[in-house]
Motif scaffolding. Sequence first.
Motif, PDB file in Angstrom:
ATOM      1  N   LEU A 119      -0.562   8.641 -21.622  1.00 36.00           N
ATOM      2  CA  LEU A 119      -1.159   7.586 -22.422  1.00 36.00           C
ATOM      3  C   LEU A 119      -1.127   6.288 -21.616  1.00 36.00           C
ATOM      4  CD1 LEU A 119       0.521   8.379 -25.863  1.00 36.00           C
ATOM      5  CD2 LEU A 119      -1.749   9.075 -25.057  1.00 36.00           C
ATOM      6  N   LYS A 120      -2.019   5.366 -21.936  1.00 30.83           N
ATOM      7  CA  LYS A 120      -2.038   4.078 -21.241  1.00 30.83           C
ATOM      8  C   LYS A 120      -1.007   3.164 -21.879  1.00 30.83           C
ATOM      9  CE  LYS A 120      -6.703   4.225 -19.530  1.00 30.83           C
ATOM     10  NZ  LYS A 120      -7.931   3.480 -19.319  1.00 30.83           N
ATOM     11  N   VAL A 121      -0.007   2.778 -21.096  1.00 28.65           N
ATOM     12  CA  VAL A 121       1.067   1.915 -21.577  1.00 28.65           C
ATOM     13  C   VAL A 121       0.953   0.580 -20.838  1.00 28.65           C
ATOM     14  CG1 VAL A 121       3.547   1.605 -21.821  1.00 28.65           C
ATOM     15  CG2 VAL A 121       2.546   3.891 -22.091  1.00 28.65           C
ATOM     16  N   LEU A 122       0.532  -0.446 -21.575  1.00 29.68           N
ATOM     17  CA  LEU A 122       0.354  -1.783 -21.030  1.00 29.68           C
ATOM     18  C   LEU A 122       1.526  -2.639 -21.476  1.00 29.68           C
ATOM     19  CD1 LEU A 122      -1.760  -3.525 -19.464  1.00 29.68           C
ATOM     20  CD2 LEU A 122      -2.640  -4.223 -21.699  1.00 29.68           C
ATOM     21  N   VAL A 123       2.125  -3.390 -20.543  1.00 28.62           N
ATOM     22  CA  VAL A 123       3.296  -4.208 -20.864  1.00 28.62           C
ATOM     23  C   VAL A 123       3.130  -5.623 -20.322  1.00 28.62           C
ATOM     24  CG1 VAL A 123       4.902  -2.255 -20.933  1.00 28.62           C
ATOM     25  CG2 VAL A 123       4.579  -3.472 -18.775  1.00 28.62           C
ATOM     26  N   GLY A 124       3.758  -6.574 -21.013  1.00 30.68           N
ATOM     27  CA  GLY A 124       3.962  -7.924 -20.503  1.00 30.68           C
ATOM     28  C   GLY A 124       5.369  -7.925 -19.931  1.00 30.68           C
ATOM     29  N   PHE A 125       5.547  -8.416 -18.711  1.00 29.63           N
ATOM     30  CA  PHE A 125       6.825  -8.236 -18.024  1.00 29.63           C
ATOM     31  C   PHE A 125       7.256  -9.473 -17.242  1.00 29.63           C
ATOM     32  CE2 PHE A 125       3.455  -6.900 -15.157  1.00 29.63           C
ATOM     33  CZ  PHE A 125       3.759  -7.610 -14.007  1.00 29.63           C
ATOM     34  N   THR A 126       8.542  -9.475 -16.884  1.00 29.18           N
ATOM     35  CA  THR A 126       9.096 -10.449 -15.955  1.00 29.18           C
ATOM     36  C   THR A 126       9.860  -9.686 -14.880  1.00 29.18           C
ATOM     37  OG1 THR A 126       9.339 -12.130 -17.663  1.00 29.18           O
ATOM     38  CG2 THR A 126      10.633 -12.440 -15.660  1.00 29.18           C
ATOM     39  N   LEU A 127       9.527  -9.992 -13.614  1.00 26.32           N
ATOM     40  CA  LEU A 127      10.192  -9.394 -12.460  1.00 26.32           C
ATOM     41  C   LEU A 127      11.000 -10.457 -11.741  1.00 26.32           C
ATOM     42  CD1 LEU A 127       7.177  -7.457 -10.868  1.00 26.32           C
ATOM     43  CD2 LEU A 127       8.835  -6.612 -12.536  1.00 26.32           C
ATOM     44  N   SER A 128      11.955 -10.008 -10.937  1.00 22.68           N
ATOM     45  CA  SER A 128      12.772 -10.916 -10.135  1.00 22.68           C
ATOM     46  C   SER A 128      12.991 -10.305  -8.757  1.00 22.68           C
ATOM     47  CB  SER A 128      14.120 -11.134 -10.824  1.00 22.68           C
ATOM     48  OG  SER A 128      14.929 -12.004 -10.064  1.00 22.68           O
ATOM     49  N   ASP A 129      13.336 -11.142  -7.804  1.00 18.96           N
ATOM     50  CA  ASP A 129      13.704 -10.716  -6.450  1.00 18.96           C
ATOM     51  C   ASP A 129      12.597  -9.937  -5.754  1.00 18.96           C
ATOM     52  OD1 ASP A 129      16.177 -11.899  -6.893  1.00 18.96           O
ATOM     53  OD2 ASP A 129      17.080 -10.036  -7.589  1.00 18.96           O
ATOM     54  N   LEU A 130      11.387 -10.460  -5.801  1.00 22.16           N
ATOM     55  CA  LEU A 130      10.237  -9.831  -5.166  1.00 22.16           C
ATOM     56  C   LEU A 130      10.438  -9.728  -3.659  1.00 22.16           C
ATOM     57  CD1 LEU A 130       7.297  -8.795  -5.356  1.00 22.16           C
ATOM     58  CD2 LEU A 130       6.582 -11.173  -5.099  1.00 22.16           C
ATOM     59  N   SER A 131      10.128  -8.546  -3.106  1.00 25.78           N
ATOM     60  CA  SER A 131      10.184  -8.372  -1.659  1.00 25.78           C
ATOM     61  C   SER A 131       9.104  -7.382  -1.241  1.00 25.78           C
ATOM     62  CB  SER A 131      11.564  -7.867  -1.221  1.00 25.78           C
ATOM     63  OG  SER A 131      11.811  -6.577  -1.735  1.00 25.78           O
ATOM     64  N   ALA A 132       8.745  -7.424   0.020  1.00 31.86           N
ATOM     65  CA  ALA A 132       7.764  -6.498   0.585  1.00 31.86           C
ATOM     66  C   ALA A 132       8.455  -5.664   1.653  1.00 31.86           C
ATOM     67  CB  ALA A 132       6.601  -7.271   1.193  1.00 31.86           C
ATOM     68  N   GLU A 133       8.034  -4.411   1.749  1.00 36.43           N
ATOM     69  CA  GLU A 133       8.631  -3.502   2.727  1.00 36.43           C
ATOM     70  C   GLU A 133       7.512  -2.701   3.372  1.00 36.43           C
ATOM     71  OE1 GLU A 133      11.153   0.255   1.734  1.00 36.43           O
ATOM     72  OE2 GLU A 133      12.474  -1.497   1.711  1.00 36.43           O
ATOM     73  N   SER A 134       7.472  -2.677   4.704  1.00 31.12           N
ATOM     74  CA  SER A 134       6.432  -1.914   5.388  1.00 31.12           C
ATOM     75  C   SER A 134       6.850  -0.445   5.495  1.00 31.12           C
ATOM     76  CB  SER A 134       6.151  -2.502   6.766  1.00 31.12           C
ATOM     77  OG  SER A 134       7.283  -2.384   7.582  1.00 31.12           O
ATOM     78  N   PHE A 135       5.848   0.428   5.584  1.00 30.80           N
ATOM     79  CA  PHE A 135       6.082   1.858   5.734  1.00 30.80           C
ATOM     80  C   PHE A 135       4.885   2.465   6.459  1.00 30.80           C
ATOM     81  CE2 PHE A 135       3.781   1.289   1.795  1.00 30.80           C
ATOM     82  CZ  PHE A 135       2.847   2.316   1.802  1.00 30.80           C
ATOM     83  N   ILE A 136       5.025   3.679   6.920  1.00 33.91           N
ATOM     84  CA  ILE A 136       3.943   4.418   7.567  1.00 33.91           C
ATOM     85  C   ILE A 136       3.468   5.495   6.600  1.00 33.91           C
ATOM     86  CG2 ILE A 136       3.285   5.851   9.549  1.00 33.91           C
ATOM     87  CD1 ILE A 136       4.030   2.982  10.329  1.00 33.91           C
ATOM     88  N   HIS A 137       2.170   5.499   6.303  1.00 33.65           N
ATOM     89  CA  HIS A 137       1.598   6.542   5.448  1.00 33.65           C
ATOM     90  C   HIS A 137       1.786   7.890   6.130  1.00 33.65           C
ATOM     91  CE1 HIS A 137      -0.472   4.056   2.434  1.00 33.65           C
ATOM     92  NE2 HIS A 137      -0.664   3.193   3.421  1.00 33.65           N
ATOM     93  N   LYS A 138       2.274   8.871   5.412  1.00 31.43           N
ATOM     94  CA  LYS A 138       2.533  10.190   5.973  1.00 31.43           C
ATOM     95  C   LYS A 138       1.430  11.201   5.667  1.00 31.43           C
ATOM     96  CE  LYS A 138       7.548   9.696   5.979  1.00 31.43           C
ATOM     97  NZ  LYS A 138       7.598   9.048   7.255  1.00 31.43           N
ATOM     98  N   HIS A 139       0.629  10.940   4.628  1.00 32.95           N
ATOM     99  CA  HIS A 139      -0.376  11.913   4.194  1.00 32.95           C
ATOM    100  C   HIS A 139      -1.691  11.217   3.877  1.00 32.95           C
ATOM    101  CE1 HIS A 139       3.007  14.666   3.736  1.00 32.95           C
ATOM    102  NE2 HIS A 139       3.605  13.758   2.980  1.00 32.95           N
ATOM    103  N   GLY A 140      -2.746  12.004   3.776  1.00 36.64           N
ATOM    104  CA  GLY A 140      -4.029  11.495   3.310  1.00 36.64           C
ATOM    105  C   GLY A 140      -4.826  10.757   4.364  1.00 36.64           C
ATOM    106  N   ASP A 141      -5.833  10.020   3.886  1.00 39.25           N
ATOM    107  CA  ASP A 141      -6.760   9.305   4.770  1.00 39.25           C
ATOM    108  C   ASP A 141      -6.074   8.229   5.602  1.00 39.25           C
ATOM    109  OD1 ASP A 141      -8.740  10.826   3.628  1.00 39.25           O
ATOM    110  OD2 ASP A 141      -9.468   9.240   2.295  1.00 39.25           O
TER     111      ASP A 141
END
Length: 134
Positions: free
Chosen positions: A78-100
């Motif tokens: 089912l489609k579950v839509l939420v209003g949210f608050t996040l904390s401690d945002l960070s970005a992390e790089s990775f290498i795609h292992k599968h697909g295009d």
Amino acid sequence: MSSNESNKYFDLHTSGIGYLNRIREVTPEKGTPFLSVTISALHGSVDDVHYAHFECPVSGKKAQQVVRQLTPAVEGKLKVLVGFTLSDLSAESFIHKHGDKAGQTGVGLKARLLRIWWAKVDGQPFFKEQESAA
């Protein structure tokens, strides 16, 4: 800024609206198991919506309760839509292992899910946080 007796912190909170996906219990090799979700946050024009995907351990106690209540709906596709608050945002790089994109570098966004303000399941109200008297 928040503080306790010995430490002071600068809080960075992100609020938004998005779809709740991939609810799961994560059991690390070392450490305590925790509840985790993926949130597909909406941004951009309503005529041309874009999504930012956040991998989130669920930190807030009330948020954990609400996520557990929403688990059957998410698992039922089912489609579950939420209003949210996040904390401690960070970005992390990775290498795609599968697909295009196999072999290409990608970036994953991570944050802690602190709060769910409201939730709708297939467009129907499911949860709304009560206003607290101040």
